[in-house]
Design an enzyme around this catalytic site. Structure first.
Site, PDB file in Angstrom:
ATOM      1  N   CYS A   5      -4.953   2.625  -3.404  1.00 14.54           N
ATOM      2  CA  CYS A   5      -3.693   3.150  -2.841  1.00 14.54           C
ATOM      3  C   CYS A   5      -2.537   2.209  -3.122  1.00 14.54           C
ATOM      4  CB  CYS A   5      -3.807   3.416  -1.348  1.00 14.54           C
ATOM      5  SG  CYS A   5      -5.028   4.648  -0.959  1.00 14.54           S
ATOM      6  N   HIS A  46       0.867  -1.180   0.000  1.00  8.33           N
ATOM      7  CA  HIS A  46       0.000   0.000   0.000  1.00  8.33           C
ATOM      8  C   HIS A  46       0.907   1.235   0.000  1.00  8.33           C
ATOM      9  CE1 HIS A  46      -2.739   2.932   1.919  1.00  8.33           C
ATOM     10  NE2 HIS A  46      -3.735   2.134   1.591  1.00  8.33           N
ATOM     11  N   ASP A  59       3.228  -4.450   8.004  1.00  6.99           N
ATOM     12  CA  ASP A  59       2.028  -3.634   7.852  1.00  6.99           C
ATOM     13  C   ASP A  59       0.836  -4.562   8.111  1.00  6.99           C
ATOM     14  OD1 ASP A  59      -0.270  -2.442   6.922  1.00  6.99           O
ATOM     15  OD2 ASP A  59       0.615  -1.671   5.070  1.00  6.99           O
TER      16      ASP A  59
HETATM   17  N1  PMP Z   1      -1.699  -0.699   4.632  1.00 10.33           N
HETATM   18  C1  PMP Z   1      -2.663  -1.433   4.082  1.00 10.33           C
HETATM   19  C2  PMP Z   1      -2.348  -2.817   3.578  1.00 10.33           C
HETATM   20  C3  PMP Z   1      -3.945  -0.900   3.980  1.00 10.33           C
HETATM   21  O1  PMP Z   1      -4.918  -1.623   3.419  1.00 10.33           O
HETATM   22  C4  PMP Z   1      -4.211   0.398   4.468  1.00 10.33           C
HETATM   23  C5  PMP Z   1      -5.576   1.028   4.363  1.00 10.33           C
HETATM   24  N2  PMP Z   1      -6.214   0.850   3.143  1.00 10.33           N
HETATM   25  C6  PMP Z   1      -3.162   1.111   5.035  1.00 10.33           C
HETATM   26  C7  PMP Z   1      -1.920   0.527   5.105  1.00 10.33           C
HETATM   27  C8  PMP Z   1      -3.346   2.492   5.565  1.00 10.33           C
HETATM   28  O2  PMP Z   1      -4.164   2.513   6.668  1.00 10.33           O
HETATM   29  P1  PMP Z   1      -4.671   3.892   7.296  1.00 10.33           P
HETATM   30  O3  PMP Z   1      -5.224   4.691   6.151  1.00 10.33           O
HETATM   31  O4  PMP Z   1      -5.705   3.482   8.279  1.00 10.33           O
HETATM   32  O5  PMP Z   1      -3.479   4.529   7.925  1.00 10.33           O
END
Ligand code: PMP
Length: 429
Positions: free
Chosen positions: A384, A143, A220
């Site tokens: 993302c 991400h 993550d």
């Molecule tokens: N890492 C992964 C694999 C995610 O799916 C997400 C959220 N889509 C994030 C990081 C970011 O999370 P946040 O926007 O809650 O900080």
């Protein structure tokens, strides 16, 4: 749904009854008016859980109770409300430590979410331990939250980023894992579960390899912690990031788990109140961990809500949640594959309930819009993860993602609506 798919009793098959659990979530009762005169009422089918999850009453109530009976600043006030707020905040930290199997609550830092947790490590750990020419090993399926902080750091410190590629089935190419390590590798940062493919990566094997090279590992956990049991000591990882809002908790709260030795050794992230011990005009000393990394007034209500969320999840049982979601995902995959023209991205054997797909030639945004008219919420976009989209050669995908409160009947509604869409778009399909 097909008769053969339905276990005789949900309770006996998965340890809880998802239909009953739904009663805890007020928003799942929402219906929408559809049709020109709003003559049709469609119930919500919420399948965008990888983006954020819905909140059960105990979490909502914990936040309300906090504001109604305990609101004050933490670690400062010498009065009863201050004590209450501090006790609730610290109790949540203990709950999160237990939930993640951390050795101590000193290893739990509250952050705004996964993104901030990773930025914290990039800034604080990176500032302390990295030098020009050092390498960080990432994967191609990260991400943006686990990519951009490293790009920024690489630019600032003249680092090199290396990437473990993903393969056609959405799994990482890990056969010769050791080859990705060089004498300059300083950190591995990898997602536990892909938010595009649903792939669950073999973190233990990655950590074991990294530790053979004396390289720490950041996981993550934004998509794993909500859906499966996680024990950071068993994973043996050095850092683990999660977001409260993806696991029934409030937005704006998350956790960085970090081994005590790293938190002790790292420079602070943000400067301000709370993170200091003594301050002079030209210098300061730092508070104990984890407070050293919690500058300013924290999201107290958020932490309290997240504490309630992990209690709620633990009462259902993370094993049960994982087992049920495996069942639901298998069922959804089977049904999706029955529809001619549907292409699924990600075929990993070890996977969670995230399904990225394409319906014929229909643009994913049109898919999402059509489904929304049916009351079904899915995500469409690059999730993302633009580098993944580039490698797949698509601009976007449609994505349905499940949680334990989703049901096979909702999967059936998704399938029926995709079939209806197929008729609607006709030849274009
Ligand atoms: N890492 C992964 C694999 C995610 O799916 C997400 C959220 N889509 C994030 C990081 C970011 O999370 P946040 O926007 O809650 O900080």
């Amino acid at each position: 749904m097909k008769e053969t798919q339905q276990p005789e009793s949900w309770e006996s098959a998965v340890g809880f009854d998802p239909h009953r659990v739904r009663q805890d979530f007020p928003i799942l009762k929402e219906t929408f008016r559809r049709g020109r005169q709003g003559e049709r009422s469609v119930p919500l089918v919420y399948l965008d859980n990888a983006a954020t999850t819905q909140k059960p009453r105990p979490v909502i109530q914990a936040v309300v109770d906090y504001y109604e009976h305990a609101n004050a600043n933490v670690h400062r006030a010498i009065h009863t409300l201050g004590d209450r707020a501090t006790e609730l905040y610290e109790a949540s930290r203990r709950k999160l430590a237990r939930f993640l199997g951390a050795a101590s609550e000193r290893e739990i830092v509250f952050t705004r979410g996964t993104t901030e947790a990773i930025n914290l490590v990039a800034a604080a750990w990176g500032r302390t331990f990295l030098n020009p020419g050092d390498e960080i090993l990432l994967t191609e399926m990260e991400h943006h939250s686990n990519l951009i902080p490293w790009q920024l750091l690489a630019r600032e410190k003249q680092l090199t980023l290396r990437f473990i590629p993903f393969q056609a089935d959405g799994t990482l190419a890990l056969e010769h894992l050791d080859r990705y390590f060089t004498p300059r590798t300083r950190l591995v940062a990898v997602t536990h579960m892909s938010n595009v493919f649903g792939t669950i990566n073999p973190i233990k094997a990655i950590v074991a390899a990294a530790h053979r090279f004396d390289v720490p590992v950041l996981v993550d956990g934004a998509q794993s912690a909500p859906h499966m049991p996680v024990n950071v000591q068993e994973l043996d990882c050095d850092f683990f990031a999660l977001s409260g809002h993806k696991m029934c908790g409030p937005t704006g709260i998350g956790v960085l788990y970090a081994r005590e030795k790293w938190l002790e050794a790292m420079e602070p992230y943000h400067g301000g109140g709370e993170m200091i011990r003594s301050v002079w005009l030209d210098r300061a000393t730092w508070n104990d961990i984890p407070y050293k990394f919690e500058a300013g007034t924290p999201n107290i209500a958020g932490a309290v809500g997240l504490g309630a969320a992990v209690e709620y999840l633990s009462a259902i049982g993370m094993e049960n949640i994982a087992r049920y979601e495996r069942f639901l995902t298998r069922y959804a995959l089977e049904r999706l594959r029955e529809i001619p023209g549907v292409r699924i991205f990600g075929e990993a054997p070890e996977r969670g309930g995230v399904l990225s797909f394409y319906v014929g030639q229909i643009h994913p945004h049109d898919v999402a819009q059509f489904l929304d008219a049916e009351g079904i919420a899915i995500r469409a976009g690059h999730h993302c993860a633009q580098p993944i989209m580039r490698k797949l050669g698509v601009m976007a995908t449609a994505r349905a993602s499940f949680y334990f409160y989703n049901t096979p009947e909702e999967v059936d509604r998704l399938i029926q609506s995709i079939n209806k869409m197929k008729e609607f778009f006709g030849n274009g399909f």
